[in-house]
Write a protein that holds these residues in place. Sequence first.
Motif, PDB file in Angstrom:
ATOM      1  N   GLY A 101       0.811  -1.214   0.000  1.00 33.74           N
ATOM      2  CA  GLY A 101       0.000   0.000   0.000  1.00 33.74           C
ATOM      3  C   GLY A 101       0.839   1.256   0.000  1.00 33.74           C
ATOM      4  O   GLY A 101       1.593   1.533  -0.929  1.00 33.74           O
ATOM      5  N   ILE A 102       0.776   1.973   1.068  1.00 34.90           N
ATOM      6  CA  ILE A 102       1.270   3.344   1.125  1.00 34.90           C
ATOM      7  C   ILE A 102       2.766   3.445   0.792  1.00 34.90           C
ATOM      8  O   ILE A 102       3.166   4.182  -0.100  1.00 34.90           O
ATOM      9  CB  ILE A 102       0.964   3.937   2.518  1.00 34.90           C
ATOM     10  CG1 ILE A 102      -0.564   3.872   2.761  1.00 34.90           C
ATOM     11  CG2 ILE A 102       1.490   5.352   2.657  1.00 34.90           C
ATOM     12  CD1 ILE A 102      -1.017   4.100   4.170  1.00 34.90           C
ATOM     13  N   ASP A 150      -4.802  -7.998   1.374  1.00 31.48           N
ATOM     14  CA  ASP A 150      -5.425  -7.045   2.323  1.00 31.48           C
ATOM     15  C   ASP A 150      -6.900  -6.894   2.011  1.00 31.48           C
ATOM     16  O   ASP A 150      -7.616  -6.220   2.751  1.00 31.48           O
ATOM     17  CB  ASP A 150      -4.825  -5.645   2.121  1.00 31.48           C
ATOM     18  CG  ASP A 150      -3.473  -5.515   2.749  1.00 31.48           C
ATOM     19  OD1 ASP A 150      -2.971  -4.385   2.809  1.00 31.48           O
ATOM     20  OD2 ASP A 150      -2.938  -6.535   3.188  1.00 31.48           O
ATOM     21  N   PRO A 153      -7.547  -2.455  -0.873  1.00 34.78           N
ATOM     22  CA  PRO A 153      -6.784  -1.295  -0.401  1.00 34.78           C
ATOM     23  C   PRO A 153      -5.461  -1.049  -1.114  1.00 34.78           C
ATOM     24  O   PRO A 153      -5.163   0.081  -1.498  1.00 34.78           O
ATOM     25  CB  PRO A 153      -6.565  -1.590   1.087  1.00 34.78           C
ATOM     26  CG  PRO A 153      -7.700  -2.481   1.449  1.00 34.78           C
ATOM     27  CD  PRO A 153      -7.934  -3.324   0.237  1.00 34.78           C
ATOM     28  N   ASP A 154      -4.676  -2.115  -1.308  1.00 30.74           N
ATOM     29  CA  ASP A 154      -3.342  -1.886  -1.884  1.00 30.74           C
ATOM     30  C   ASP A 154      -3.430  -1.525  -3.369  1.00 30.74           C
ATOM     31  O   ASP A 154      -2.702  -0.642  -3.837  1.00 30.74           O
ATOM     32  CB  ASP A 154      -2.448  -3.101  -1.652  1.00 30.74           C
ATOM     33  CG  ASP A 154      -1.949  -3.155  -0.205  1.00 30.74           C
ATOM     34  OD1 ASP A 154      -1.303  -4.138   0.159  1.00 30.74           O
ATOM     35  OD2 ASP A 154      -2.212  -2.184   0.538  1.00 30.74           O
ATOM     36  N   ASP A 205      -5.939   0.001  -4.787  1.00 28.64           N
ATOM     37  CA  ASP A 205      -6.483   1.360  -4.857  1.00 28.64           C
ATOM     38  C   ASP A 205      -5.437   2.398  -4.446  1.00 28.64           C
ATOM     39  O   ASP A 205      -5.344   3.471  -5.060  1.00 28.64           O
ATOM     40  CB  ASP A 205      -7.734   1.489  -3.974  1.00 28.64           C
ATOM     41  CG  ASP A 205      -8.871   0.609  -4.488  1.00 28.64           C
ATOM     42  OD1 ASP A 205      -9.862   0.420  -3.760  1.00 28.64           O
ATOM     43  OD2 ASP A 205      -8.757   0.098  -5.621  1.00 28.64           O
ATOM     44  N   THR A 206      -4.628   2.069  -3.450  1.00 27.77           N
ATOM     45  CA  THR A 206      -3.601   3.019  -3.001  1.00 27.77           C
ATOM     46  C   THR A 206      -2.573   3.259  -4.108  1.00 27.77           C
ATOM     47  O   THR A 206      -2.132   4.391  -4.329  1.00 27.77           O
ATOM     48  CB  THR A 206      -2.925   2.504  -1.714  1.00 27.77           C
ATOM     49  OG1 THR A 206      -3.931   2.393  -0.700  1.00 27.77           O
ATOM     50  CG2 THR A 206      -1.812   3.420  -1.235  1.00 27.77           C
ATOM     51  N   TRP A 235      -4.025   6.895   2.159  1.00 21.36           N
ATOM     52  CA  TRP A 235      -4.985   5.971   1.512  1.00 21.36           C
ATOM     53  C   TRP A 235      -6.267   6.755   1.226  1.00 21.36           C
ATOM     54  O   TRP A 235      -6.463   7.864   1.736  1.00 21.36           O
ATOM     55  CB  TRP A 235      -5.294   4.782   2.415  1.00 21.36           C
ATOM     56  CG  TRP A 235      -5.744   5.137   3.804  1.00 21.36           C
ATOM     57  CD1 TRP A 235      -4.949   5.259   4.912  1.00 21.36           C
ATOM     58  CD2 TRP A 235      -7.082   5.482   4.224  1.00 21.36           C
ATOM     59  NE1 TRP A 235      -5.707   5.666   5.994  1.00 21.36           N
ATOM     60  CE2 TRP A 235      -7.014   5.796   5.607  1.00 21.36           C
ATOM     61  CE3 TRP A 235      -8.323   5.556   3.591  1.00 21.36           C
ATOM     62  CZ2 TRP A 235      -8.150   6.160   6.347  1.00 21.36           C
ATOM     63  CZ3 TRP A 235      -9.441   5.916   4.322  1.00 21.36           C
ATOM     64  CH2 TRP A 235      -9.337   6.216   5.695  1.00 21.36           C
ATOM     65  N   PHE A 292     -13.884   1.016   9.781  1.00 25.04           N
ATOM     66  CA  PHE A 292     -13.201   1.077   8.491  1.00 25.04           C
ATOM     67  C   PHE A 292     -13.863   2.168   7.657  1.00 25.04           C
ATOM     68  O   PHE A 292     -15.058   2.086   7.368  1.00 25.04           O
ATOM     69  CB  PHE A 292     -13.293  -0.274   7.776  1.00 25.04           C
ATOM     70  CG  PHE A 292     -12.326  -0.443   6.642  1.00 25.04           C
ATOM     71  CD1 PHE A 292     -12.723  -0.202   5.330  1.00 25.04           C
ATOM     72  CD2 PHE A 292     -11.006  -0.838   6.863  1.00 25.04           C
ATOM     73  CE1 PHE A 292     -11.831  -0.351   4.269  1.00 25.04           C
ATOM     74  CE2 PHE A 292     -10.116  -1.009   5.802  1.00 25.04           C
ATOM     75  CZ  PHE A 292     -10.523  -0.771   4.511  1.00 25.04           C
ATOM     76  N   GLY A 293     -13.107   3.191   7.294  1.00 20.16           N
ATOM     77  CA  GLY A 293     -13.702   4.365   6.640  1.00 20.16           C
ATOM     78  C   GLY A 293     -13.813   4.213   5.139  1.00 20.16           C
ATOM     79  O   GLY A 293     -12.799   4.217   4.438  1.00 20.16           O
ATOM     80  N   LEU A 294     -15.026   4.084   4.640  1.00 19.05           N
ATOM     81  CA  LEU A 294     -15.228   4.088   3.188  1.00 19.05           C
ATOM     82  C   LEU A 294     -15.778   5.455   2.806  1.00 19.05           C
ATOM     83  O   LEU A 294     -16.920   5.795   3.147  1.00 19.05           O
ATOM     84  CB  LEU A 294     -16.211   2.977   2.795  1.00 19.05           C
ATOM     85  CG  LEU A 294     -15.661   1.544   2.859  1.00 19.05           C
ATOM     86  CD1 LEU A 294     -16.719   0.563   2.385  1.00 19.05           C
ATOM     87  CD2 LEU A 294     -14.389   1.404   2.024  1.00 19.05           C
ATOM     88  N   GLN A 296      -7.448  -6.366   8.129  1.00 20.56           N
ATOM     89  CA  GLN A 296      -7.909  -4.976   8.279  1.00 20.56           C
ATOM     90  C   GLN A 296      -8.389  -4.691   9.700  1.00 20.56           C
ATOM     91  O   GLN A 296      -8.186  -3.586  10.211  1.00 20.56           O
ATOM     92  CB  GLN A 296      -9.023  -4.655   7.274  1.00 20.56           C
ATOM     93  CG  GLN A 296      -8.580  -4.639   5.827  1.00 20.56           C
ATOM     94  CD  GLN A 296      -7.494  -3.611   5.526  1.00 20.56           C
ATOM     95  OE1 GLN A 296      -7.247  -2.685   6.323  1.00 20.56           O
ATOM     96  NE2 GLN A 296      -6.814  -3.778   4.415  1.00 20.56           N
ATOM     97  N   TRP A 303      -5.233  -4.282  11.663  1.00 21.17           N
ATOM     98  CA  TRP A 303      -4.466  -3.085  11.263  1.00 21.17           C
ATOM     99  C   TRP A 303      -5.196  -1.803  11.639  1.00 21.17           C
ATOM    100  O   TRP A 303      -4.654  -0.899  12.224  1.00 21.17           O
ATOM    101  CB  TRP A 303      -4.269  -3.140   9.738  1.00 21.17           C
ATOM    102  CG  TRP A 303      -3.214  -2.270   9.159  1.00 21.17           C
ATOM    103  CD1 TRP A 303      -3.393  -1.095   8.479  1.00 21.17           C
ATOM    104  CD2 TRP A 303      -1.803  -2.502   9.161  1.00 21.17           C
ATOM    105  NE1 TRP A 303      -2.182  -0.600   8.060  1.00 21.17           N
ATOM    106  CE2 TRP A 303      -1.195  -1.432   8.465  1.00 21.17           C
ATOM    107  CE3 TRP A 303      -0.997  -3.497   9.690  1.00 21.17           C
ATOM    108  CZ2 TRP A 303       0.182  -1.348   8.270  1.00 21.17           C
ATOM    109  CZ3 TRP A 303       0.384  -3.412   9.505  1.00 21.17           C
ATOM    110  CH2 TRP A 303       0.949  -2.350   8.797  1.00 21.17           C
ATOM    111  N   VAL A 304      -6.507  -1.781  11.350  1.00 22.51           N
ATOM    112  CA  VAL A 304      -7.253  -0.523  11.483  1.00 22.51           C
ATOM    113  C   VAL A 304      -7.951  -0.406  12.840  1.00 22.51           C
ATOM    114  O   VAL A 304      -7.818   0.602  13.518  1.00 22.51           O
ATOM    115  CB  VAL A 304      -8.298  -0.419  10.348  1.00 22.51           C
ATOM    116  CG1 VAL A 304      -9.159   0.811  10.539  1.00 22.51           C
ATOM    117  CG2 VAL A 304      -7.599  -0.376   8.997  1.00 22.51           C
TER     118      VAL A 304
END
Length: 331
Positions: A9-10, A37, A48-49, A51-52, A67, A90-92, A160, A163-164
């Motif tokens: 990801g990031i 992920d 996530p990865d 999209d990042t 992200w 988890f923020g969508l 997730q 992690w989150v």
Amino acid sequence: MRVTAVSGGIGGARFLRGLLAVLDPADEVTVIGNTADDIWLFGLKVCPDLDTVMYTLGGGIDETRGWGRHDESWQAKEELAAYGVEPTWFGLGDRDLATHLVRTQMLEAGYPLSAVTAVLSKRWLASLRPPVRLLPMSDDRVETHIVIEDEDGRRAVHFQEYWVRLHAQVPTHDVVVVGQRESAPAPGVLQAITSCDVLLLPPSNPVVSVGTVLGVPGVRDAVRSTNAPVVGVSPIIGGAAVRGMADQLLTAIGVEVSSAAVAAWYGARSGGGLLDGWLVDTSDAASVPVLAASGIRTNAVPLLMRDAATTAAMAGATLQLAEQCASDRSR
Ligand code: FO1
């Protein structure tokens, strides 16, 4: 020059942005993105990865979070919370939701994830020079779950959630990549590894980002057999993870939190492992001779991706190291 890079990801995405800045427009880049992920939420497939990488390279990323989309709003998230549906942790974002809606619609119509990713990438990557192709590591469902222990005892939680929601601040016993043994590399993945001129392992999490891509059956063998020099970048600087919680997960698999230990875990290609070259931060220069003796040509350069200039310089250093490794191999 054809460059292939594995990415999480990031950290991986930011490294790739620096790489594009130092490559020639006539070069070609293929990114093999981690999909372990991924998570199904509210009936939507979130990657996530992938999209990042798309958002970071395509200019849509929120730079502060690293992200999701910039200029984001959270109306749908608030409405979901108002209904009391979980997960609320988890923020969508509203803009981000469109990506998951398109992806889920195409998956349900029978398109494989690689075809979906090609369509989504058209919006984000088509105008880039050098051209960038983003491939999921596999079209099959592969999900990282973390075995944790807390007051409810020992259980596996989705990566997730670990992690989150848990911020990796809970005792971690194991990393289980569900579905990995049965998964197959997505179309083009093995070829992108065996027919490139340089293969890079960016400073993504070695366990749950790079490790999960390497764990797809056939990928590790392809890396070992490619004629391209294989160069990795340490995600650990001075004994600490730069971003996220790589250190926590390394401990879970019994790997010491140091750039030398991560390199040894990837292994020297000459010793049956994967690496020809390894980039460490200047603060870890003491590990260079040890790693060189193990067959991994190692250079020490500033690895903290403070800004575009330092990231581009770091990406340039990986290409220089790749050239040195290529000449080693041609001897
Ligand atoms: N990370 C967070 O810390 N909090 C979030 O609410 C969150 C939401 C999210 C939504 C979409 C997406 O693509 C990524 C998101 N991430 C969030 C980041 C994500 O957990 C990590 O980027 C990767 O899974 C680790 O590489």
